[in-house]
Design an enzyme around this catalytic site. Sequence first.
Site, short mmCIF file in Angstrom:
data_model
loop_
_atom_site.label_atom_id
_atom_site.label_comp_id
_atom_site.label_asym_id
_atom_site.label_seq_id
_atom_site.Cartn_x
_atom_site.Cartn_y
_atom_site.Cartn_z
N ASP A 29 41.40 53.36 37.94
CA ASP A 29 41.26 52.03 39.01
C ASP A 29 40.61 52.30 40.07
O ASP A 29 40.69 53.51 40.71
CB ASP A 29 42.79 51.52 39.29
CG ASP A 29 42.52 50.00 39.87
OD1 ASP A 29 43.03 49.27 39.21
OD2 ASP A 29 41.84 49.69 40.96
N ILE A 30 39.69 51.67 40.48
CA ILE A 30 38.63 51.89 41.59
C ILE A 30 39.20 51.75 43.03
O ILE A 30 39.04 52.35 43.99
CB ILE A 30 37.53 50.80 41.44
CG1 ILE A 30 36.31 51.52 42.20
CG2 ILE A 30 37.83 49.63 42.27
CD1 ILE A 30 34.82 50.57 41.70
N ASN A 81 48.96 41.79 34.42
CA ASN A 81 49.07 40.61 35.26
C ASN A 81 48.43 39.60 34.32
O ASN A 81 47.37 39.56 33.74
CB ASN A 81 48.19 40.60 36.44
CG ASN A 81 48.78 41.58 37.44
OD1 ASN A 81 50.19 41.54 37.48
ND2 ASN A 81 48.07 42.34 38.18
N GLN A 88 46.06 38.20 38.15
CA GLN A 88 45.19 38.63 37.42
C GLN A 88 43.88 38.26 37.91
O GLN A 88 43.48 37.26 38.29
CB GLN A 88 45.24 38.22 36.06
CG GLN A 88 44.08 38.59 34.95
CD GLN A 88 44.25 38.20 33.56
OE1 GLN A 88 45.00 37.26 33.43
NE2 GLN A 88 43.20 38.71 32.64
N GLU A 89 42.80 39.31 38.13
CA GLU A 89 41.56 38.95 38.90
C GLU A 89 40.60 39.39 37.68
O GLU A 89 39.40 38.60 37.82
CB GLU A 89 41.30 40.15 39.97
CG GLU A 89 42.10 39.79 41.17
CD GLU A 89 42.06 40.59 42.27
OE1 GLU A 89 41.47 41.65 42.20
OE2 GLU A 89 42.82 40.41 43.43
N HIS A 94 43.99 44.11 30.45
CA HIS A 94 44.29 45.48 30.80
C HIS A 94 45.73 45.94 31.08
O HIS A 94 46.37 44.92 31.71
CB HIS A 94 43.23 46.03 31.95
CG HIS A 94 43.30 44.99 33.04
ND1 HIS A 94 42.94 43.69 33.13
CD2 HIS A 94 43.93 45.09 34.26
CE1 HIS A 94 43.13 42.99 34.37
NE2 HIS A 94 43.73 43.85 34.84
N HIS A 96 48.01 48.04 33.72
CA HIS A 96 47.86 49.42 34.71
C HIS A 96 49.05 50.38 34.33
O HIS A 96 50.04 49.95 34.17
CB HIS A 96 48.36 48.37 36.08
CG HIS A 96 47.33 47.42 36.52
ND1 HIS A 96 46.62 47.82 37.66
CD2 HIS A 96 47.22 46.05 36.18
CE1 HIS A 96 45.97 46.55 37.80
NE2 HIS A 96 46.18 45.63 36.77
P1 AMP Z 1 44.19 42.64 37.75
O1 AMP Z 1 44.14 42.19 39.08
O2 AMP Z 1 45.42 42.95 37.08
O3 AMP Z 1 43.21 42.01 37.01
O4 AMP Z 1 43.47 44.26 38.06
C1 AMP Z 1 42.05 44.50 38.11
C2 AMP Z 1 42.08 45.63 38.45
O5 AMP Z 1 40.63 46.18 38.14
C3 AMP Z 1 42.28 45.95 40.14
O6 AMP Z 1 43.25 46.85 40.33
C4 AMP Z 1 40.93 46.37 40.49
O7 AMP Z 1 40.87 47.34 41.71
C5 AMP Z 1 40.22 46.99 39.10
N1 AMP Z 1 38.92 47.14 39.20
C6 AMP Z 1 38.15 46.21 39.69
N2 AMP Z 1 36.75 46.66 39.23
C7 AMP Z 1 36.69 47.96 38.89
C8 AMP Z 1 35.80 48.84 38.27
N3 AMP Z 1 34.60 48.87 38.23
N4 AMP Z 1 36.12 50.23 38.09
C9 AMP Z 1 37.72 50.33 38.02
N5 AMP Z 1 38.74 49.52 38.20
C10 AMP Z 1 38.25 48.20 38.85
#
Ligand code: AMP
Length: 111
Positions: A29-30, A81, A88-89, A94, A96
């Site tokens: 995760d970034i 999420n 969920q974003e 996915h 975690h």
């Molecule tokens: P969610 O809120 O469950 O949808 O989690 C999305 C996750 O993706 C978050 O923890 C972000 O930090 C992660 N994320 C977003 N863009 C990237 C990326 N380019 N590489 C790795 N992780 C990312």
Amino acid sequence: MDCIFCKIVKGEIPSKKVLENEKFLAFYDINPSAPVHILIIPKEHYENFSTTPSEIFCEISEFIKEVAKEVKVKDYRLITNNGKSAGQEIFHFHIHLLSNPNGKLKWPKLV
Ligand code: AMP
């Protein structure tokens, strides 16, 4: 397709890969929330857990165990999420994987 995780799968956006096979990919995760924070995704696009076929969920669970072995973590937390108000974003299914190899993960209040 504008999905950021599909772009990671295709190599159009860089990622720090942990492990991959034909169907699944694991990468860091970034913006980590724990000392070890890995995202595990099917390469095929599904919006979230609700729309992911059960067979994929079964298979990804085996892949997750391989990922944990790869990074040598025994104790870890898995989170997905499912939907916007659940946090969920990114709308590509996915999971975690979170771990704190030298301590304990907190269990924070979420509301
Ligand atoms: P969610 O809120 O469950 O949808 O989690 C999305 C996750 O993706 C978050 O923890 C972000 O930090 C992660 N994320 C977003 N863009 C990237 C990326 N380019 N590489 C790795 N992780 C990312």
